[in-house]
Scaffold this motif. Structure first.
Motif, PDB file in Angstrom:
ATOM      1  N   ARG A  95      -5.167  -8.128 -14.781  1.00 52.22           N
ATOM      2  CA  ARG A  95      -6.535  -8.388 -14.371  1.00 52.22           C
ATOM      3  C   ARG A  95      -6.980  -9.664 -15.080  1.00 52.22           C
ATOM      4  O   ARG A  95      -7.520  -9.618 -16.164  1.00 52.22           O
ATOM      5  N   ASN A  96      -6.663 -10.808 -14.446  1.00 50.72           N
ATOM      6  CA  ASN A  96      -7.018 -12.095 -15.037  1.00 50.72           C
ATOM      7  C   ASN A  96      -7.991 -12.822 -14.142  1.00 50.72           C
ATOM      8  O   ASN A  96      -7.895 -12.771 -12.932  1.00 50.72           O
TER       9      ASN A  96
ATOM     10  N   SER B  94     -11.389  -5.341  -2.764  1.00 53.49           N
ATOM     11  CA  SER B  94     -12.044  -5.339  -4.072  1.00 53.49           C
ATOM     12  C   SER B  94     -12.963  -6.550  -4.157  1.00 53.49           C
ATOM     13  O   SER B  94     -12.912  -7.452  -3.329  1.00 53.49           O
ATOM     14  N   PRO B  97     -11.105 -10.887  -7.749  1.00 49.17           N
ATOM     15  CA  PRO B  97     -10.093 -10.457  -8.711  1.00 49.17           C
ATOM     16  C   PRO B  97     -10.380 -10.966 -10.103  1.00 49.17           C
ATOM     17  O   PRO B  97     -10.755 -12.124 -10.274  1.00 49.17           O
ATOM     18  N   GLY B  98     -10.219 -10.142 -11.068  1.00 48.51           N
ATOM     19  CA  GLY B  98     -10.391 -10.555 -12.450  1.00 48.51           C
ATOM     20  C   GLY B  98     -11.777 -10.331 -12.986  1.00 48.51           C
ATOM     21  O   GLY B  98     -11.992 -10.386 -14.186  1.00 48.51           O
ATOM     22  N   LEU B  99     -12.707 -10.044 -12.104  1.00 45.83           N
ATOM     23  CA  LEU B  99     -14.061  -9.790 -12.573  1.00 45.83           C
ATOM     24  C   LEU B  99     -14.394  -8.337 -12.314  1.00 45.83           C
ATOM     25  O   LEU B  99     -14.157  -7.818 -11.246  1.00 45.83           O
ATOM     26  N   ALA B 100     -14.957  -7.682 -13.304  1.00 52.16           N
ATOM     27  CA  ALA B 100     -15.323  -6.279 -13.114  1.00 52.16           C
ATOM     28  C   ALA B 100     -16.525  -6.194 -12.192  1.00 52.16           C
ATOM     29  O   ALA B 100     -17.431  -7.016 -12.293  1.00 52.16           O
ATOM     30  N   ASP B 102     -13.311  -4.477 -10.305  1.00 53.57           N
ATOM     31  CA  ASP B 102     -12.305  -4.990  -9.378  1.00 53.57           C
ATOM     32  C   ASP B 102     -11.435  -3.866  -8.847  1.00 53.57           C
ATOM     33  O   ASP B 102     -10.320  -4.105  -8.422  1.00 53.57           O
ATOM     34  N   THR B 103     -11.976  -2.671  -8.873  1.00 52.78           N
ATOM     35  CA  THR B 103     -11.257  -1.519  -8.334  1.00 52.78           C
ATOM     36  C   THR B 103     -10.904  -1.760  -6.886  1.00 52.78           C
ATOM     37  O   THR B 103     -11.699  -2.299  -6.112  1.00 52.78           O
ATOM     38  N   GLN B 104      -9.686  -1.365  -6.524  1.00 50.59           N
ATOM     39  CA  GLN B 104      -9.258  -1.491  -5.142  1.00 50.59           C
ATOM     40  C   GLN B 104      -9.520  -0.179  -4.413  1.00 50.59           C
ATOM     41  O   GLN B 104      -9.074   0.885  -4.843  1.00 50.59           O
ATOM     42  N   TYR B 105     -10.235  -0.278  -3.302  1.00 53.03           N
ATOM     43  CA  TYR B 105     -10.540   0.874  -2.471  1.00 53.03           C
ATOM     44  C   TYR B 105      -9.724   0.770  -1.196  1.00 53.03           C
ATOM     45  O   TYR B 105      -9.703  -0.277  -0.543  1.00 53.03           O
ATOM     46  N   PHE B 106      -9.068   1.859  -0.860  1.00 51.09           N
ATOM     47  CA  PHE B 106      -8.143   1.859   0.266  1.00 51.09           C
ATOM     48  C   PHE B 106      -8.801   2.333   1.557  1.00 51.09           C
ATOM     49  O   PHE B 106      -9.641   3.234   1.551  1.00 51.09           O
TER      50      PHE B 106
END
Lengths: 115, 115
Positions: A95-96, B94, B97-100, B102-106
């Protein structure tokens, strides 16, 4: 290359018992570790995740622990119920900022909770 | 419901054909990921797009391609289909990327059957 190993592949427990699933990752730069639950024919659903700056996280009956030195993390389910029966996948990603956070998945654990 | 939509749900086609799978991410999500789930290969990352641009490639065959459109929906194109391409294809989304967060939802997935 990037790899996540997951054990066991199948796990059968009695209702009310605890279940533990273990994963080991190869990429030392991995810093985000989600767990997904997948019921037959359905989408993977996030149940809990942990980031590398934390050693343990708990959410009701579910907990995840992370050992960065050993590069492994585990899912703990207490007081299992029949509705916990599903396939569980661990995953790892970096997670960058600005980079990809593609998920590398383990091979899955089929959990069967016997009533 | 994760907020990620995929169409069609099921697709049955013949070898040598070409199909297009469609994904709409959750509102506000800029990143789209495609994963393939088959019995022998598990859940495998194929490709990621972020705000219209390709961000990362995984185990994606040259016969497969994808794109993300200005409205952020994505399409996965599979051509010269082979029996071994039969699988569940999931899209996930998400935030950046890299920033909260960033959970991936399917999404619910598209089941492709090649006869």
């Amino acid at each position: 290359g990037e790899n996540v190993e997951q054990h066991p592949s199948t796990l059968s427990v009695q209702e009310g018992d605890s279940a533990v699933i273990k994963c080991t990752y190869s990429d030392s730069a991995s810093n985000y570790f989600p767990w997904y639950k997948q019921e037959l024919g359905k989408r993977p659903q996030l149940i809990i995740d942990i980031r590398s700056n934390v050693g343990e996280k708990k959410d009701q009956r579910i907990a995840v622990t992370l050992n960065k030195t050993a590069k492994h993390f585990s899912l703990h389910i207490t007081e299992t119920q029949p509705e916990d029966s599903a396939v569980y996948f661990c995953a790892a990603s970096r997670r960058n900022g600005g980079a990809t956070n593609k998920l590398i998945f383990g091979t899955g654990t089929l959990l069967a909770v016997q009533p | 419901d994760s907020g990620v939509t995929q169409t069609p749900k099921h697709l049955i086609t013949a070898t040598g054909q070409r199909v297009t799978l469609r994904c709409s991410p959750r509102s506000g999500d800029l990143s789209v990921y495609w994963y393939q789930q088959s019995l022998d290969q598990g859940l495998q990352f194929l490709i990621q797009y972020y705000n219209g641009e390709e961000r990362a490639k995984g185990n994606i065959l040259e016969r497969f391609s994808a794109q993300q459109f200005p409205d952020l929906h994505s399409e996965l194109n599979l051509s010269s289909l082979e029996l071994g391409d039969s699988a569940l294809y999931f899209c996930a989304s998400s935030r950046e990327p890299g920033l909260a967060p960033d959970t991936q939802y399917f999404g619910p997935g598209t089941r492709l059957t090649v006869l």
